[in-house]
Design a protein around this motif. Sequence first.
Motif: not given
Length: 344
Positions: A229-236
């Motif tokens: 989830k951290s990587l998905l949020s960071l990408s966003s």
Amino acid sequence: MRDFLKQPLNILEYQKGLKLEKIKPFNLIYSEEDYLLSVFVEKLSELAPVRILWGSELDLQSFLSLLGESGLFTKSQRELILVKEGEQLLKKLKDPKLIRSLANRMKTKAVFIVLKDKLDKSALQKEPYKTLLELGDFLEAKKLDKRKVREMVKNKVEKAGKKIEEKALDYLLEIAGDDLLFLRGEVEKLILYAEREITLEDVKKVCITQKESDLFEFLDAFFSKDLEKSLLSLSSLFRVGIHPLVILSTLVNYTLRLLTVKKSQGKTEDILSELGVKHPFAIHSHKRYLSNFTEQDLERLLERLYWLDISIKTFFNQPEKTITNMVIDYLAKVETEAPLEEVE
């Protein structure tokens, strides 16, 4: 059939006056707008229990077993099933004879299969889409234009017996951007907060921007040690234009705050209050973060962030890649090393 393909049903029009007996066994939904889909699910839940599934998590046998289930107390109890990631299910449910057989036997179930990829007419005339469209309806949840969104917000506020200033509405729509689910939540907060009329000052005081919301989501995922989830949020965050150094400085501030609490003597709530964390939900979140990290973890993280800042500002390392690599490396290590601790 061709005429039908040219004119899929608008999902808002379809649900007007919708009755359970009118719902066909298999239905397709092409969805560009999660908000409209959530409104549709709410409407369906007024008619019968709704079960939401994900096509990527369903194997064919489980899906067939699900369709064969009857109600716990009565065989006549209806249930509606909505399958997100429908493309994944349809890779397994391909046989038109099987689909027709299921439709004939489905007396208590109806299925809505949600598609994210827009299909052209030639694709819809191929199996399994051809058979599904013959058996059911094809709905479309397209993104709403700004005029329609504005009208929906005003109607919702007026139904609650209140008004909203035009400049307040302008600002609210600006900070929400294209995220109607976010907009819906902010409107509901404003309705509860304002007495008779929602003003510009109310919006500025109550609402956070979508970018701030995305940043909080990343921080929560990171300090919850949720790598995916951290990587998905960071990408966003990168996509919506949040500067990497803003992300880095916010990480530093949160880490310093948590480390201060770890090193302090006294009640956690009192220390957090002195540091400006006073809302019950924020206190609960910080206590959860504290239980995930040891004092040594936070010290190592702070040092890591310090060197990360230098590498970006002094050695001109690519900031997005550098921060992403740090998140992967740090969370992968701390997940295996850090025990959970009780926080009083």
